[in-house]
Design a protein around this motif. Structure first.
Motif, short mmCIF file in Angstrom:
data_model
loop_
_atom_site.label_atom_id
_atom_site.label_comp_id
_atom_site.label_asym_id
_atom_site.label_seq_id
_atom_site.Cartn_x
_atom_site.Cartn_y
_atom_site.Cartn_z
N ASP A 16 -71.91 10.92 -11.14
CA ASP A 16 -73.26 10.63 -11.63
C ASP A 16 -73.23 10.36 -13.13
OD1 ASP A 16 -74.33 10.95 -9.12
OD2 ASP A 16 -75.19 12.93 -9.51
N PHE A 17 -72.46 11.17 -13.86
CA PHE A 17 -72.33 10.96 -15.30
C PHE A 17 -71.67 9.62 -15.60
CE2 PHE A 17 -69.83 11.18 -19.21
CZ PHE A 17 -70.83 11.44 -20.13
N LEU A 18 -70.63 9.28 -14.84
CA LEU A 18 -69.94 8.01 -15.05
C LEU A 18 -70.87 6.82 -14.82
CD1 LEU A 18 -66.46 8.70 -13.39
CD2 LEU A 18 -67.01 8.62 -15.84
N GLU A 19 -71.67 6.89 -13.76
CA GLU A 19 -72.61 5.80 -13.48
C GLU A 19 -73.64 5.67 -14.59
OE1 GLU A 19 -74.25 6.57 -9.60
OE2 GLU A 19 -72.28 6.39 -8.63
N TRP A 20 -74.17 6.79 -15.05
CA TRP A 20 -75.15 6.80 -16.15
C TRP A 20 -74.54 6.20 -17.42
CZ3 TRP A 20 -74.69 9.65 -20.72
CH2 TRP A 20 -75.81 9.62 -21.57
N ALA A 21 -73.35 6.65 -17.78
CA ALA A 21 -72.69 6.17 -18.99
C ALA A 21 -72.35 4.69 -18.90
CB ALA A 21 -71.43 7.00 -19.26
N GLN A 22 -71.90 4.26 -17.73
CA GLN A 22 -71.55 2.85 -17.54
C GLN A 22 -72.79 1.97 -17.71
OE1 GLN A 22 -69.60 2.07 -13.77
NE2 GLN A 22 -68.30 0.57 -14.78
N GLU A 23 -73.90 2.41 -17.15
CA GLU A 23 -75.15 1.66 -17.27
C GLU A 23 -75.65 1.64 -18.72
OE1 GLU A 23 -79.68 2.21 -15.74
OE2 GLU A 23 -78.11 2.42 -14.22
N LEU A 24 -75.55 2.78 -19.40
CA LEU A 24 -76.03 2.91 -20.76
C LEU A 24 -75.17 2.13 -21.76
CD1 LEU A 24 -78.16 4.48 -22.54
CD2 LEU A 24 -76.29 6.08 -22.97
N LEU A 25 -73.85 2.18 -21.61
CA LEU A 25 -72.94 1.61 -22.61
C LEU A 25 -72.49 0.18 -22.32
CD1 LEU A 25 -70.73 4.77 -23.20
CD2 LEU A 25 -72.60 3.92 -24.63
N GLY A 26 -72.58 -0.24 -21.08
CA GLY A 26 -72.15 -1.59 -20.72
C GLY A 26 -73.10 -2.65 -21.27
N THR A 27 -72.53 -3.67 -21.89
CA THR A 27 -73.31 -4.79 -22.42
C THR A 27 -72.52 -6.06 -22.14
OG1 THR A 27 -72.25 -4.88 -24.60
CG2 THR A 27 -74.10 -3.33 -24.35
N PRO A 28 -73.09 -7.23 -22.44
CA PRO A 28 -72.32 -8.46 -22.25
C PRO A 28 -71.01 -8.49 -23.04
CG PRO A 28 -74.65 -8.98 -22.45
CD PRO A 28 -74.49 -7.51 -22.78
N THR A 29 -70.93 -7.72 -24.12
CA THR A 29 -69.70 -7.71 -24.91
C THR A 29 -68.93 -6.39 -24.83
OG1 THR A 29 -70.90 -7.05 -26.90
CG2 THR A 29 -70.58 -9.42 -26.56
N THR A 30 -69.43 -5.45 -24.03
CA THR A 30 -68.75 -4.17 -23.87
C THR A 30 -68.53 -3.90 -22.39
OG1 THR A 30 -69.80 -3.29 -25.86
CG2 THR A 30 -68.83 -1.69 -24.35
#
Length: 115
Positions: A16-30
């Protein structure tokens, strides 16, 4: 990978933490890649050479502190942030001595659950 993009590797046994962090930190350049254990994380680190590694201290089959040591042996300039819900002052001091960039206590991180 094109250096106009960055990669973050996040390691935590809580999906759950991984999914949250991936959604929060992922961007078109990250690009965010994740692992649930230290062995998988070390393999990913070797193939992905991420710009930042964020990992929990309580991992299996070896701890986040041990992962920090292995990664820093491989890449002395590795940017590593350790996280823990159980971080003691001694853990923070030890991680800094081992070369961690920072140590974040999970209770200081935003909640992953919705209100």
């Amino acid at each position: 990978m094109d250096k106009s993009h960055q990669t973050i590797l996040i390691v935590d046994p809580e999906t759950d933490f991984l999914e949250w962090a991936q959604e929060l930190l992922g961007t078109p350049t990250t690009r965010v890649v994740t692992a649930v254990n230290s062995e998988q994380a070390y393999r990913l680190y070797a193939t992905e050479t991420p710009d930042l590694l964020i990992c929990d201290t309580h991992l299996q089959p070896f701890s986040g502190m041990e992962l920090l040591v292995k990664v820093r042996q491989r890449d002395p300039n590795a940017m590593v942030i350790l996280t823990s819900a159980y971080g003691t002052t001694q853990n923070v001091i030890e991680s800094m001595k081992l070369g961690a960039f920072d140590f974040l206590r999970k209770e200081s991180l935003p909640s992953t659950s919705s209100p």
